[in-house]
Enzyme design. Structure first.
Site, PDB file in Angstrom:
ATOM      1  N   PRO A   1       0.878  -1.091  -0.098  1.00 49.46           N
ATOM      2  CA  PRO A   1      -0.043   0.278   0.033  1.00 49.46           C
ATOM      3  C   PRO A   1       0.682   1.215   0.018  1.00 49.46           C
ATOM      4  O   PRO A   1       1.849   1.388   0.717  1.00 49.46           O
ATOM      5  CB  PRO A   1      -0.763  -0.087   1.308  1.00 49.46           C
ATOM      6  N   GLY A   2       0.475   2.215  -0.634  1.00 49.32           N
ATOM      7  CA  GLY A   2       0.891   3.544  -0.693  1.00 49.32           C
ATOM      8  C   GLY A   2       0.059   4.545   0.011  1.00 49.32           C
ATOM      9  O   GLY A   2       0.206   5.092   1.256  1.00 49.32           O
TER      10      GLY A   2
ATOM     11  N   TYR B   1      -7.513  13.740 -11.659  1.00 50.80           N
ATOM     12  CA  TYR B   1      -8.331  12.714 -11.553  1.00 50.80           C
ATOM     13  C   TYR B   1      -9.604  13.223 -11.187  1.00 50.80           C
ATOM     14  O   TYR B   1     -10.618  12.456 -10.781  1.00 50.80           O
ATOM     15  CB  TYR B   1      -7.837  11.705 -10.577  1.00 50.80           C
TER      16      TYR B   1
ATOM     17  N   CYS C   1      -3.020  29.844 -14.873  1.00 47.72           N
ATOM     18  CA  CYS C   1      -3.675  30.108 -16.199  1.00 47.72           C
ATOM     19  C   CYS C   1      -4.241  29.032 -16.905  1.00 47.72           C
ATOM     20  O   CYS C   1      -3.893  28.901 -18.128  1.00 47.72           O
ATOM     21  CB  CYS C   1      -2.825  31.017 -17.013  1.00 47.72           C
ATOM     22  N   GLU C   2      -5.292  28.211 -15.946  1.00 48.07           N
ATOM     23  CA  GLU C   2      -5.788  26.706 -16.863  1.00 48.07           C
ATOM     24  C   GLU C   2      -7.084  26.791 -16.219  1.00 48.07           C
ATOM     25  O   GLU C   2      -7.290  26.892 -14.673  1.00 48.07           O
ATOM     26  CB  GLU C   2      -4.927  25.812 -16.495  1.00 48.07           C
TER      27      GLU C   2
ATOM     28  N   TYR D   1       0.494  10.900  -3.333  1.00 50.25           N
ATOM     29  CA  TYR D   1       0.369  11.418  -4.881  1.00 50.25           C
ATOM     30  C   TYR D   1       0.077  12.964  -4.668  1.00 50.25           C
ATOM     31  O   TYR D   1      -0.761  13.675  -5.548  1.00 50.25           O
ATOM     32  CB  TYR D   1      -0.732  10.849  -5.499  1.00 50.25           C
TER      33      TYR D   1
HETATM   34  C1  LIG Z   1       1.151   2.403  -7.315  1.00 50.25           C
HETATM   35  C2  LIG Z   1       1.277   0.937  -7.032  1.00 50.25           C
HETATM   36  C3  LIG Z   1       1.040   0.623  -5.644  1.00 50.25           C
HETATM   37  C4  LIG Z   1       0.572   1.432  -4.547  1.00 50.25           C
HETATM   38  O1  LIG Z   1      -0.716   1.763  -4.807  1.00 50.25           O
HETATM   39  P1  LIG Z   1      -1.501   2.660  -3.852  1.00 50.25           P
HETATM   40  O2  LIG Z   1      -3.107   2.612  -4.409  1.00 50.25           O
HETATM   41  O3  LIG Z   1      -0.939   3.878  -3.420  1.00 50.25           O
HETATM   42  O4  LIG Z   1      -1.578   1.721  -2.415  1.00 50.25           O
HETATM   43  C5  LIG Z   1       1.518  -0.585  -5.112  1.00 50.25           C
HETATM   44  N1  LIG Z   1       2.224  -1.718  -6.158  1.00 50.25           N
HETATM   45  C6  LIG Z   1       2.402  -1.150  -7.223  1.00 50.25           C
HETATM   46  C7  LIG Z   1       2.927  -2.204  -8.454  1.00 50.25           C
HETATM   47  C8  LIG Z   1       2.117   0.205  -7.920  1.00 50.25           C
HETATM   48  O5  LIG Z   1       2.113   0.412  -8.970  1.00 50.25           O
END
Ligand SMILES: *Cc1c(COP(=O)(O)O)cnc(C)c1O
Length: 444
Positions: free
Chosen positions: A296-297, A339, A367-368, A396
């Site tokens: 997870p990120g 998004y 300016c967009e 992000y």
């Molecule tokens: C972007 C990515 C993640 C993390 O995605 P999240 O939505 O931020 O959890 C994990 N694995 C891979 C291969 C990714 O490209």
């Protein structure tokens, strides 16, 4: 519309509701909006606006919550560096026991510079250069996630030329729809990612036969900002079937990298449940005896970051269209423009936060027309000088910033309980063109 924006026509959550849904935020009667134990007005007064602020305690607590949910399974967190690659964030993840998922040489070098052990790093990504593959092998990272038969041949050739054998896992495209925004869906057959499910047995057999590579398992990652467990369950069930099929064919399959993608609540709704996610892992993999990795990120860092901004000017009237122009812009936080993402916005000043509400567009000075943070948002009236926090910008956010309109990159502040430190300086204007040259042959 897959982003978790409130349902059209439903009223926007109020500042109080947004704060109540976020344990790391409080509105102090005198000091205003606080992140953990620090008043954001104090930070803004010292470093100026716009500025990023991250909560270290919040990130640590989220990592610990995820690890607690995974307890009892042979499952390990590999933080997806691309969500927020600041060295201090990576250090905190390493200290919390997480490894890293990287997608470039730069991310690999950052992770190492922050103190993440090479053995805890996996390398994903649909296009890795020979140079990146050489570095991954030289560092002896945990594994390279292979995204195509062509890449398998490349990694084999590079490793063999170095006289080495690299552990690889095959990233399989499970062809499930994660039900999220099209730009962050990665597990459908027509996305660019991974090896087609049906091709996996042949590619795995090829990997087992090639020099320089040792196939040790499978990987998948179906998308980002996923709130429902149904797509995970479907993808993991297909992957578990594949593990059985590969083992029946005589292959060793020791690991499954289950990807990331867990979503967060950008309004006042809850994010993905890590306990339910752990249940989905258990349901498919518990009796396979595989080591699991999760990547997870967003879920780990998204809620822990804020973008502080100040109102430059307001224009128009609610009868026509009311605009609140902030000093932050789309080059700083791209997600709304890219998004159509929803981000909560909360005034820092308690008087602003409880004042009369108006409907306005919250925009930046670029300016967009796309330079907008919110359209038709019900917000307390903001006068020039009023500061706000744009919420859930820890993932992000800064990593996607550009210097469009020659706007320097913003400073970053790390809060940790009641302490805070500037962990990146505001970029100087001169630094914007520091690497540029005017050709000698131009007239001077
Ligand atoms: C972007 C990515 C993640 C993390 O995605 P999240 O939505 O931020 O959890 C994990 N694995 C891979 C291969 C990714 O490209």
């Amino acid at each position: 519309m897959a982003q978790p924006a409130p349902i059209a026509d439903a009223p926007d959550p109020t500042a109080a509701e947004l704060i109540a849904a976020r344990p790391h935020l409080t509105m102090h009667a005198h000091d205003g909006l606080m992140l953990e134990g620090v008043a954001l007005n104090r930070i803004a007064a010292v470093v100026g606006t716009p500025a990023w602020v991250y909560g270290a305690g919040t990130m640590r607590a989220r990592l610990a919550q995820l690890q607690a949910a995974l307890a009892g399974q042979d499952a390990h967190v590999h933080y997806a560096v691309k969500a927020n690659d600041h060295l201090a964030v990576l250090r905190l993840m390493a200290q919390g026991g997480a490894g890293a998922d990287v997608v470039s040489e730069g991310e690999l070098r950052r992770a190492r510079a922050a103190g993440i052990a090479a053995a805890d790093i996996v390398f994903s990504g649909v296009g890795k250069s020979a140079r990146e593959i050489r570095l991954a092998i030289a560092e002896d990272i945990a594994q390279i996630n292979i995204e195509s038969p062509e890449e398998l041949e490349l990694v084999s050739a590079v490793a063999a030329s170095l006289g080495r054998t690299m552990r690889v896992v095959l990233r399989i495209n499970p062809d499930v729809d994660a039900g999220t925004h099209a730009k962050i869906t990665t597990g459908k057959a027509d996305n660019k990612f991974g090896i087609a499910h049906g091709d996996a047995p042949a590619v795995y057999a090829r990997a087992a036969a090639l020099p320089g590579v040792e196939p040790v398992g499978l990987a998948l990652h179906i998308g980002s900002q996923i709130l429902s467990m149904a797509p995970y369950r479907a993808a993991y069930a297909r992957t578990a079937d594949l593990v059985h099929a590969l083992r029946d064919a005589g292959h060793t399959v020791d690991r499954v990298d289950c990807g990331g993608g867990l979503g967060i609540g950008y309004g006042d709704e809850p994010g993905a449940s890590v306990e339910a996610f752990a249940g989905a892992l258990r349901a498919s993999f518990s009796n396979l005896g595989v080591r699991l990795m999760v990547e997870p990120g967003r879920w780990l860092v998204g809620p822990a970051g804020l973008l502080l901004a100040e109102t430059l000017i307001t224009k128009g009237t609610p009868a026509t269209r009311r605009f609140v122009v902030l000093d932050a812009a789309m080059n700083d936080l791209m997600r709304p423009a890219m998004y159509d993402a929803y981000h909560g916005i909360v005034p820092l000043d308690p008087a602003d936060a409880t004042g009369p509400v108006e409907i306005a567009d919250i925009v930046g000075p670029i300016c967009e027309t796309g330079d907008s943070f919110a359209r038709d948002r019900a917000l307390p009236c903001l006068a020039p000088g009023a500061r706000v926090a744009i919420l859930d910008a820890g993932a992000y956010g800064a990593v996607m910033s550009s210097t469009y309109n020659a706007r320097p990159l913003l400073p970053i502040v790390m809060v940790d309980g009641d302490r805070w430190a500037v962990v990146r300086d505001r970029q100087l204007h001169e630094d914007l063109w520091a690497g540029e040259r005017i050709p000698d042959f131009f007239p001077s």
